[in-house]
Scaffold this motif. Structure first.
Motif, PDB file in Angstrom:
ATOM      1  N   ALA A 153     -99.918 -18.520 -21.713  1.00  0.00           N
ATOM      2  CA  ALA A 153     -99.591 -18.925 -20.337  1.00  0.00           C
ATOM      3  C   ALA A 153     -98.080 -19.143 -20.193  1.00  0.00           C
ATOM      4  CB  ALA A 153    -100.370 -20.178 -19.975  1.00  0.00           C
ATOM      5  N   ASN A 154     -97.452 -19.724 -21.214  1.00  0.00           N
ATOM      6  CA  ASN A 154     -95.987 -19.870 -21.157  1.00  0.00           C
ATOM      7  C   ASN A 154     -95.334 -18.489 -21.079  1.00  0.00           C
ATOM      8  OD1 ASN A 154     -95.369 -22.650 -21.129  1.00  0.00           O
ATOM      9  ND2 ASN A 154     -95.811 -22.841 -23.315  1.00  0.00           N
ATOM     10  N   LEU A 155     -95.805 -17.576 -21.905  1.00  0.00           N
ATOM     11  CA  LEU A 155     -95.226 -16.227 -21.931  1.00  0.00           C
ATOM     12  C   LEU A 155     -95.367 -15.539 -20.557  1.00  0.00           C
ATOM     13  CD1 LEU A 155     -95.637 -13.623 -24.750  1.00  0.00           C
ATOM     14  CD2 LEU A 155     -96.001 -12.937 -22.406  1.00  0.00           C
ATOM     15  N   ILE A 156     -96.552 -15.619 -19.991  1.00  0.00           N
ATOM     16  CA  ILE A 156     -96.796 -14.939 -18.706  1.00  0.00           C
ATOM     17  C   ILE A 156     -95.952 -15.593 -17.600  1.00  0.00           C
ATOM     18  CG2 ILE A 156     -98.579 -14.388 -16.975  1.00  0.00           C
ATOM     19  CD1 ILE A 156     -98.927 -12.720 -19.471  1.00  0.00           C
ATOM     20  N   GLY A 157     -95.876 -16.927 -17.625  1.00  0.00           N
ATOM     21  CA  GLY A 157     -95.061 -17.633 -16.623  1.00  0.00           C
ATOM     22  C   GLY A 157     -93.599 -17.230 -16.726  1.00  0.00           C
ATOM     23  N   LEU A 158     -93.108 -17.120 -17.955  1.00  0.00           N
ATOM     24  CA  LEU A 158     -91.695 -16.753 -18.150  1.00  0.00           C
ATOM     25  C   LEU A 158     -91.453 -15.285 -17.791  1.00  0.00           C
ATOM     26  CD1 LEU A 158     -91.194 -18.812 -21.408  1.00  0.00           C
ATOM     27  CD2 LEU A 158     -90.057 -19.230 -19.217  1.00  0.00           C
ATOM     28  N   ALA A 159     -92.476 -14.457 -17.966  1.00  0.00           N
ATOM     29  CA  ALA A 159     -92.331 -13.044 -17.565  1.00  0.00           C
ATOM     30  C   ALA A 159     -92.199 -12.953 -16.037  1.00  0.00           C
ATOM     31  CB  ALA A 159     -93.529 -12.233 -18.055  1.00  0.00           C
ATOM     32  N   ARG A 169     -83.621  -7.741 -15.733  1.00  0.00           N
ATOM     33  CA  ARG A 169     -82.381  -7.412 -16.471  1.00  0.00           C
ATOM     34  C   ARG A 169     -81.913  -8.684 -17.160  1.00  0.00           C
ATOM     35  NH1 ARG A 169     -81.759  -3.727 -12.113  1.00  0.00           N
ATOM     36  NH2 ARG A 169     -80.979  -5.338 -10.746  1.00  0.00           N
ATOM     37  N   ILE A 170     -82.052  -8.715 -18.477  1.00  0.00           N
ATOM     38  CA  ILE A 170     -81.882 -10.003 -19.150  1.00  0.00           C
ATOM     39  C   ILE A 170     -80.484 -10.230 -19.714  1.00  0.00           C
ATOM     40  CG2 ILE A 170     -84.319 -10.234 -19.687  1.00  0.00           C
ATOM     41  CD1 ILE A 170     -83.873  -9.252 -22.396  1.00  0.00           C
ATOM     42  N   ASP A 171     -79.632  -9.212 -19.690  1.00  0.00           N
ATOM     43  CA  ASP A 171     -78.282  -9.370 -20.255  1.00  0.00           C
ATOM     44  C   ASP A 171     -77.566 -10.564 -19.642  1.00  0.00           C
ATOM     45  OD1 ASP A 171     -78.587  -7.310 -21.883  1.00  0.00           O
ATOM     46  OD2 ASP A 171     -77.352  -5.874 -20.755  1.00  0.00           O
ATOM     47  N   ASN A 172     -77.014 -11.400 -20.505  1.00  0.00           N
ATOM     48  CA  ASN A 172     -76.203 -12.534 -20.051  1.00  0.00           C
ATOM     49  C   ASN A 172     -76.986 -13.687 -19.438  1.00  0.00           C
ATOM     50  OD1 ASN A 172     -73.547 -12.628 -20.597  1.00  0.00           O
ATOM     51  ND2 ASN A 172     -72.934 -11.260 -18.922  1.00  0.00           N
ATOM     52  N   SER A 173     -78.307 -13.520 -19.324  1.00  0.00           N
ATOM     53  CA  SER A 173     -79.088 -14.574 -18.660  1.00  0.00           C
ATOM     54  C   SER A 173     -79.279 -15.765 -19.604  1.00  0.00           C
ATOM     55  CB  SER A 173     -80.445 -14.014 -18.250  1.00  0.00           C
ATOM     56  OG  SER A 173     -81.155 -13.647 -19.413  1.00  0.00           O
ATOM     57  N   LYS A 190     -88.959 -14.511 -26.849  1.00  0.00           N
ATOM     58  CA  LYS A 190     -88.634 -13.459 -27.809  1.00  0.00           C
ATOM     59  C   LYS A 190     -89.468 -12.206 -27.518  1.00  0.00           C
ATOM     60  CE  LYS A 190     -88.055 -13.823 -32.781  1.00  0.00           C
ATOM     61  NZ  LYS A 190     -88.441 -14.653 -33.913  1.00  0.00           N
ATOM     62  N   VAL A 191     -90.744 -12.413 -27.297  1.00  0.00           N
ATOM     63  CA  VAL A 191     -91.651 -11.283 -27.064  1.00  0.00           C
ATOM     64  C   VAL A 191     -91.243 -10.507 -25.809  1.00  0.00           C
ATOM     65  CG1 VAL A 191     -94.058 -10.664 -26.514  1.00  0.00           C
ATOM     66  CG2 VAL A 191     -93.585 -12.367 -28.267  1.00  0.00           C
ATOM     67  N   ILE A 192     -90.770 -11.244 -24.785  1.00  0.00           N
ATOM     68  CA  ILE A 192     -90.429 -10.532 -23.545  1.00  0.00           C
ATOM     69  C   ILE A 192     -88.946 -10.137 -23.510  1.00  0.00           C
ATOM     70  CG2 ILE A 192     -92.369 -11.445 -22.230  1.00  0.00           C
ATOM     71  CD1 ILE A 192     -90.474 -13.416 -20.893  1.00  0.00           C
ATOM     72  N   GLY A 193     -88.326 -10.136 -24.672  1.00  0.00           N
ATOM     73  CA  GLY A 193     -87.034  -9.460 -24.790  1.00  0.00           C
ATOM     74  C   GLY A 193     -85.794 -10.334 -24.859  1.00  0.00           C
ATOM     75  N   PHE A 194     -85.960 -11.644 -24.731  1.00  0.00           N
ATOM     76  CA  PHE A 194     -84.777 -12.504 -24.799  1.00  0.00           C
ATOM     77  C   PHE A 194     -84.409 -12.757 -26.257  1.00  0.00           C
ATOM     78  CE2 PHE A 194     -86.716 -13.392 -20.714  1.00  0.00           C
ATOM     79  CZ  PHE A 194     -85.630 -13.431 -19.854  1.00  0.00           C
ATOM     80  N   ASN A 198     -79.679 -15.903 -25.186  1.00  0.00           N
ATOM     81  CA  ASN A 198     -80.201 -16.196 -23.848  1.00  0.00           C
ATOM     82  C   ASN A 198     -80.844 -17.585 -23.756  1.00  0.00           C
ATOM     83  OD1 ASN A 198     -81.164 -13.011 -24.434  1.00  0.00           O
ATOM     84  ND2 ASN A 198     -79.864 -13.354 -22.659  1.00  0.00           N
ATOM     85  N   VAL A 199     -80.874 -18.272 -24.897  1.00  0.00           N
ATOM     86  CA  VAL A 199     -81.578 -19.559 -24.934  1.00  0.00           C
ATOM     87  C   VAL A 199     -80.591 -20.705 -25.118  1.00  0.00           C
ATOM     88  CG1 VAL A 199     -83.150 -20.960 -26.337  1.00  0.00           C
ATOM     89  CG2 VAL A 199     -83.731 -18.595 -25.806  1.00  0.00           C
ATOM     90  N   CYS A 200     -80.677 -21.700 -24.258  1.00  0.00           N
ATOM     91  CA  CYS A 200     -79.841 -22.900 -24.438  1.00  0.00           C
ATOM     92  C   CYS A 200     -80.765 -24.088 -24.681  1.00  0.00           C
ATOM     93  CB  CYS A 200     -78.978 -23.121 -23.199  1.00  0.00           C
ATOM     94  SG  CYS A 200     -77.996 -24.617 -23.348  1.00  0.00           S
ATOM     95  N   LYS A 201     -80.773 -24.513 -25.942  1.00  0.00           N
ATOM     96  CA  LYS A 201     -81.653 -25.627 -26.316  1.00  0.00           C
ATOM     97  C   LYS A 201     -80.835 -26.914 -26.271  1.00  0.00           C
ATOM     98  CE  LYS A 201     -84.765 -24.558 -29.638  1.00  0.00           C
ATOM     99  NZ  LYS A 201     -85.320 -24.574 -30.995  1.00  0.00           N
ATOM    100  N   ILE A 202     -81.225 -27.824 -25.428  1.00  0.00           N
ATOM    101  CA  ILE A 202     -80.435 -29.051 -25.230  1.00  0.00           C
ATOM    102  C   ILE A 202     -81.043 -30.201 -26.035  1.00  0.00           C
ATOM    103  CG2 ILE A 202     -79.707 -30.709 -23.451  1.00  0.00           C
ATOM    104  CD1 ILE A 202     -79.080 -28.401 -21.753  1.00  0.00           C
ATOM    105  N   ILE A 203     -80.174 -30.926 -26.712  1.00  0.00           N
ATOM    106  CA  ILE A 203     -80.671 -32.041 -27.537  1.00  0.00           C
ATOM    107  C   ILE A 203     -81.252 -33.117 -26.621  1.00  0.00           C
ATOM    108  CG2 ILE A 203     -79.976 -33.865 -29.159  1.00  0.00           C
ATOM    109  CD1 ILE A 203     -77.814 -31.887 -30.144  1.00  0.00           C
TER     110      ILE A 203
END
Ligand SMILES: Cc1ncc(COP(=O)(O)O)c(C=O)c1O
Length: 476
Positions: A153-159, A169-173, A190-194, A198-203
């Motif tokens: 469900a997370n994957l589909i929502g993010l797609a 178009r995921i470049d720079n996103s 990762k599966v949908i191409g990022f 493209n990921v900013c993990k905040i502490i």
């Protein structure tokens, strides 16, 4: 299999009934005797090889023998995640009505991908998803579908987010979430191409929540440097501690910055049925996409998760492809083909179990069962605080509490080692199951108390055992 019955994989009526009743008896016995079974049971790989490795069976075997083998050797070599003293990970507290629903679904095997093949299954899914939409206060145009679990469900929502905000178009996103976010979000991306860029993990802050001020600064900085922020993932109940990100503030920030607001409520969204949960989840109705897992805190057998999308037509926009061999399903706008809403064409009728159990027990019974999870976690906190050998690390929230065995004179590494080893002792003891996790630099024990059949005595004895195991490890 007995040759006279083996008529192109068919059984006689009599044989079906006999085996069917035997199967029901096995399941009912499991439900009634579960409390008296050990919670943990993990066999070695060599034992499992010895029991089950064999050449492909070209000739059949009497199914009654197979049922016996299943009862004796398969369902005895599993941990009982539905046991009232299973407090690890996310317990699964099944209900028998939904078990019957799943059996019926397997029996009729409806094709829940298209209206043409299963109009009633599609309608039940529409109605049940709409009940969830109403529970979460989302607008009329919101809708969704049932999926296998929170990860999907997370994957589909993010797609959908990727399609709507980035036109794929995921470049720079950039997508933002806290370090407490479930790993399925990262894996789905990762599966949908990022990729990592493209990921900013905040502490997370001291309460294990996503700090909105830090996030807001990061988004501004990223925009300035030419990046394309497009999505924030918030937690409505983290797996580690049950903490809920500040949903109202995050939704405002997403609106201001024109970002997709995805909420992972796979574990905690179910708590909306409790008054305290409802309070903690304020702002959940603002999600652009929301994940809810009925197979976690709404007492359903695996696999059922729900993805709600604020504007349901976006699902179709993201996923619909109509090949020539499916043209016959495209009859009218009123007919919903759930295969257009996700990646599965052939899909099972997952909705039936949630629909049937809600109808049989009523939502009020679900409310009571969810509320019990909150009370049990609070009781666990009380018992832990009473024990001088234990230390609460995060208080009871959303049915989860974390704590550790703690002695003043020990350093963090020693305490970490002891707490990790306590889990080994719990597993070999079998009375209960509690797992560990890591919060900042501390290894902690985590109890998730969402099984409504758990008693205070189960909790008290489990906590006492943990303290005793810690003491034994200190002196060994
Ligand atoms: C917060 C959260 N999100 C997502 C998931 C993944 O869900 P599933 O295991 O159903 O795929 C979990 C699982 O525990 C979870 O706790």
């Amino acid at each position: 299999m007995n040759q006279e019955l083996d008529n192109y994989l068919q059984l006689s009526e009599e044989q079906m009934k006999k085996l069917g009743y035997q199967t029901v008896d096995i399941i009912v016995k499991h439900f009634t005797e579960l409390r008296n079974k050990p919670v943990t049971r993990k066999a070695t790989r060599s034992r499992m090889e010895e029991l089950f490795r064999e050449p492909i069976p070209h000739q059949g075997t009497n199914p009654e023998h197979i049922l016996k083998l299943i009862e004796d050797d398969i369902f005895t070599n599993i941990m009982h995640t539905d046991h009232p003293r299973f407090f690890a990970f996310v317990p699964t507290t099944n209900n028998f009505i939904s078990v019957l629903a799943d059996a019926l679904v397997a029996g009729f095997n409806p094709f829940a991908g298209t209206w043409l093949e299963s109009s009633s299954a599609a309608q039940i899914e529409l109605v049940t998803v709409d009940w969830l939409r109403q529970i979460f206060g989302m607008p009329d145009k919101a809708g969704g579908l049932f999926l296998s679990g929170g990860s999907t469900a997370n994957l589909i929502g993010l797609a959908v987010a990727r399609h709507v905000k980035l036109n794929n178009r995921i470049d720079n996103s950039v997508v933002y979430f806290s370090d407490q976010t479930h790993s399925s979000v990262e894996r789905g991306l990762k599966v949908i191409g990022f990729s990592e860029e493209n990921v900013c993990k905040i502490i997370s802050d001291d309460d294990f929540q996503l700090p909105v001020d830090r996030l807001s600064i990061k988004i501004k900085e990223d925009k300035k440097s030419g990046k394309i922020p497009f999505c924030v993932v918030a937690n409505a109940g983290t797996t580690n501690t049950g903490s809920v990100d500040p949903l109202i503030e995050l939704s405002r920030l997403c609106k201001k910055e024109d970002l997709w607001f995805h909420i992972d409520g796979a574990f905690g969204a179910a708590a909306i049925l409790d008054a305290k949960g409802n309070e903690l989840l304020q702002g959940i109705d603002q999600a652009d996409s929301l994940v809810i897992d009925p197979h976690k805190w709404w007492f359903q057998p695996y696999e059922i998760s729900c993805l709600l999308i604020r504007d349901s037509k976006l699902l179709k926009e993201t996923f619909r492809i109509l090949p020539e061999y499916l043209k016959d399903i495209d009859r009218s706008k009123e007919e919903i083909n759930f295969c257009d809403y996700g990646t599965q064409l052939t899909r099972s009728f997952r909705a039936l179990k949630l629909w049937m159990s809600l109808k049989c027990f009523g939502l009020d019974a679900f409310k009571q069962a969810v509320a019990k999870g909150f009370k049990l976690a609070e009781y666990t906190e009380y018992i832990v605080r009473e024990n001088p050998l234990l230390e609460v690390i995060t208080p009871a929230q959303m049915g989860i509490i974390t704590f550790r065995f703690a002695k003043n004179n020990l350093i963090t590494e020693q305490l970490n080692e002891i707490n990790r080893s306590i889990v080994d002792k719990i597993i070999s003891d079998g009375y209960a199951m509690v797992a560990s996790t890591q919060l900042k630099d501390k290894i902690v024990l985590r109890m998730c108390t969402i099984n409504p059949r758990t008693t205070k005595d189960d909790i008290r004895q489990t906590v006492e055992k943990i303290a005793k195991f810690g003491q034994e490890l200190l002196t060994s």
